[in-house]
Design a protein around this motif. Structure first.
Motif, PDB file in Angstrom:
ATOM      1  N   ARG A 148      13.712  71.936  11.728  1.00  0.00           N
ATOM      2  CA  ARG A 148      12.449  72.009  12.485  1.00  0.00           C
ATOM      3  C   ARG A 148      11.145  70.345  13.351  1.00  0.00           C
ATOM      4  O   ARG A 148      11.209  70.888  14.260  1.00  0.00           O
ATOM      5  CB  ARG A 148      11.690  72.487  11.440  1.00  0.00           C
ATOM      6  N   ARG A 149      12.342  69.368  12.306  1.00  0.00           N
ATOM      7  CA  ARG A 149      11.436  68.461  13.583  1.00  0.00           C
ATOM      8  C   ARG A 149      12.074  67.942  14.764  1.00  0.00           C
ATOM      9  O   ARG A 149      11.598  67.552  15.830  1.00  0.00           O
ATOM     10  CB  ARG A 149      11.726  67.568  12.311  1.00  0.00           C
ATOM     11  N   THR A 150      12.870  68.818  14.601  1.00  0.00           N
ATOM     12  CA  THR A 150      14.394  68.300  16.016  1.00  0.00           C
ATOM     13  C   THR A 150      13.637  68.943  16.594  1.00  0.00           C
ATOM     14  O   THR A 150      13.593  69.150  18.646  1.00  0.00           O
ATOM     15  CB  THR A 150      15.327  68.479  15.765  1.00  0.00           C
ATOM     16  N   GLU A 151      13.236  70.396  16.538  1.00  0.00           N
ATOM     17  CA  GLU A 151      13.022  71.822  16.993  1.00  0.00           C
ATOM     18  C   GLU A 151      11.361  71.212  18.257  1.00  0.00           C
ATOM     19  O   GLU A 151      11.012  71.313  19.318  1.00  0.00           O
ATOM     20  CB  GLU A 151      12.565  72.974  16.165  1.00  0.00           C
ATOM     21  N   ALA A 152      10.588  70.249  16.896  1.00  0.00           N
ATOM     22  CA  ALA A 152       9.116  70.035  17.395  1.00  0.00           C
ATOM     23  C   ALA A 152       9.231  68.521  18.273  1.00  0.00           C
ATOM     24  O   ALA A 152       8.588  69.071  19.228  1.00  0.00           O
ATOM     25  CB  ALA A 152       8.421  69.519  16.123  1.00  0.00           C
ATOM     26  N   ILE A 153      10.067  68.307  18.321  1.00  0.00           N
ATOM     27  CA  ILE A 153       9.826  66.574  18.609  1.00  0.00           C
ATOM     28  C   ILE A 153      10.501  67.154  20.141  1.00  0.00           C
ATOM     29  O   ILE A 153      10.591  66.692  21.613  1.00  0.00           O
ATOM     30  CB  ILE A 153      10.941  65.783  18.063  1.00  0.00           C
ATOM     31  N   LEU A 154      11.409  67.421  19.999  1.00  0.00           N
ATOM     32  CA  LEU A 154      13.220  67.626  21.331  1.00  0.00           C
ATOM     33  C   LEU A 154      12.923  68.602  21.432  1.00  0.00           C
ATOM     34  O   LEU A 154      13.422  68.632  23.261  1.00  0.00           O
ATOM     35  CB  LEU A 154      14.247  66.965  20.743  1.00  0.00           C
ATOM     36  N   ILE A 207      18.245  62.140  31.634  1.00  0.00           N
ATOM     37  CA  ILE A 207      17.210  62.163  30.513  1.00  0.00           C
ATOM     38  C   ILE A 207      17.758  61.164  29.866  1.00  0.00           C
ATOM     39  O   ILE A 207      19.410  60.645  29.632  1.00  0.00           O
ATOM     40  CB  ILE A 207      17.405  63.513  29.598  1.00  0.00           C
ATOM     41  N   VAL A 208      17.299  60.467  28.923  1.00  0.00           N
ATOM     42  CA  VAL A 208      17.977  59.044  27.664  1.00  0.00           C
ATOM     43  C   VAL A 208      17.890  59.685  26.368  1.00  0.00           C
ATOM     44  O   VAL A 208      16.417  59.243  26.339  1.00  0.00           O
ATOM     45  CB  VAL A 208      17.211  57.949  28.646  1.00  0.00           C
ATOM     46  N   PRO A 209      19.071  60.499  26.341  1.00  0.00           N
ATOM     47  CA  PRO A 209      18.808  60.991  24.911  1.00  0.00           C
ATOM     48  C   PRO A 209      17.852  60.085  23.522  1.00  0.00           C
ATOM     49  O   PRO A 209      16.907  60.568  22.884  1.00  0.00           O
ATOM     50  CB  PRO A 209      20.094  61.593  24.384  1.00  0.00           C
ATOM     51  N   PHE A 249      21.176  68.290  20.658  1.00  0.00           N
ATOM     52  CA  PHE A 249      20.918  67.270  20.651  1.00  0.00           C
ATOM     53  C   PHE A 249      21.812  66.070  20.774  1.00  0.00           C
ATOM     54  O   PHE A 249      22.538  65.553  21.260  1.00  0.00           O
ATOM     55  CB  PHE A 249      20.196  66.328  19.951  1.00  0.00           C
ATOM     56  N   PHE A 250      23.240  66.372  19.533  1.00  0.00           N
ATOM     57  CA  PHE A 250      24.046  66.360  19.308  1.00  0.00           C
ATOM     58  C   PHE A 250      24.955  66.167  20.944  1.00  0.00           C
ATOM     59  O   PHE A 250      25.889  65.258  20.742  1.00  0.00           O
ATOM     60  CB  PHE A 250      24.639  66.633  17.834  1.00  0.00           C
TER      61      PHE A 250
END
Length: 320
Positions: free
Chosen positions: A253-259, A208-210, A266-267
């Protein structure tokens, strides 16, 4: 085992042929091993009688309406790598006609499988609602937005759930084919893997390429830039949210929804990606640990092994 490969115009050539070649190899090796008959009866079918691949090759296929229920129906990827093009492909008349038959066939006992972008067709048909599934990692943000009822884990290579099987990106077609061979006989699957030089890949995580995933959303893209600038300093959700002028709950919320993961997770992905790069440049582990915000090399070593399934020695050996 009766297998039907359901392909559409614009099918990803390698995905389709990998499936055909793997089952053909399994039949050939089965004959050499004393099987009385080929274990796999494979048919290539389509909504129309003629199929045109993404590379412009054409072939005759059996019409979908003429086949009887298979043991397994496999949907290879359509070659539509961008969300906009994929959304258009999912609305095509031939695709909608085929999707309408997947649910009834599964209800009658047929197994349904797909790899890479083919998993979107299973989700579109409602077969993945409430189930665990995987997909091509590069389109995971789009998948999560379009199919929120699916429990997506894009780090996994193959996910099986009640005779519905999904596999990961591009060459995940190979992993899917080998999984099906293994259901027939594990010994034959091992033999096929050795003859075809197929490595065991339980996870897509190391591919995976973050930053590719981050570009699916402006806020996440901004968070990715902030994170790369602060890898050595360590993670602070409050600092990140303040820099992006949003509330911490909004970023969460946005990080959970998108990623499909927390901002901290993610960090850490970005830390691992940068650490891999520094390993390839020949830096010692103590130096690398400091560059990505860890107090000691042991913590980083354990994280790399846990996330990638390989230690520093293996990583260095792969780069020689």
């Amino acid at each position: 085992m009766r297998i039907v490969i359901l392909a559409f115009d614009g099918v990803f050539d390698t995905g389709m042929t990998v499936l055909l070649d793997t089952f053909a190899m399994a039949n050939e090796l089965a004959a050499m091993s004393g099987f009385a008959r080929p274990p796999f009866d494979v048919k290539l079918v389509g909504v129309r009688k003629r199929l045109r691949t993404a590379l412009g090759l054409t072939t005759l296929v059996e019409p979908l309406s003429a086949i009887r229920k298979p043991d397994w129906l496999i949907v290879p990827a359509i070659n539509a790598k961008q969300p906009e093009k994929l959304a258009q492909a999912l609305e095509r008349r031939d695709v909608r006609e085929a999707l309408a038959q997947l649910g009834p066939w599964h209800a009658k006992g047929a197994g349904i499988a797909a790899a890479c972008i083919g998993t979107f067709l299973l989700a579109e048909a409602g077969l993945l609602d409430g189930r665990e599934a995987t997909t091509t990692w590069s389109l995971a943000p789009f998948f999560r937005q379009r199919y929120p009822a699916v429990r997506l884990d894009d780090s996994r290579m193959v996910v099986a759930s009640d005779r519905v099987v999904t596999a990961g990106a591009l060459m995940g077609h190979l992993d899917l084919a080998l999984w099906l061979v293994r259901q027939m006989t594990p010994d034959l699957a091992t033999l096929v893997a050795r003859f075809m030089l197929i490595d065991k890949r339980a996870s897509q995580a190391r591919y995976i390429v973050p930053d590719h995933l981050a570009h699916a959303d402006p806020l996440i893209a901004g968070f990715e830039r902030w994170s790369r600038e602060h890898l050595s300093a360590g993670f602070s959700l409050q600092d990140a949210a303040s820099a992006l002028a949003v509330h911490t709950r909004t970023l969460q919320r946005r990080t959970e929804a998108i990623l499909g993961k927390s901002p901290l997770a993610f960090f850490q992905d970005l830390r691992i990606e940068h650490a891999q790069h520094l390993v390839s440049c020949g830096y010692d582990l103590e130096t690398i640990a400091g560059e990505v915000g860890y107090a000691d090399a042991a913590t980083l070593r354990n994280l790399l092994r846990r996330k990638l399934g390989r230690g520093v020695r293996e990583l260095r050996a792969e780069l020689r």
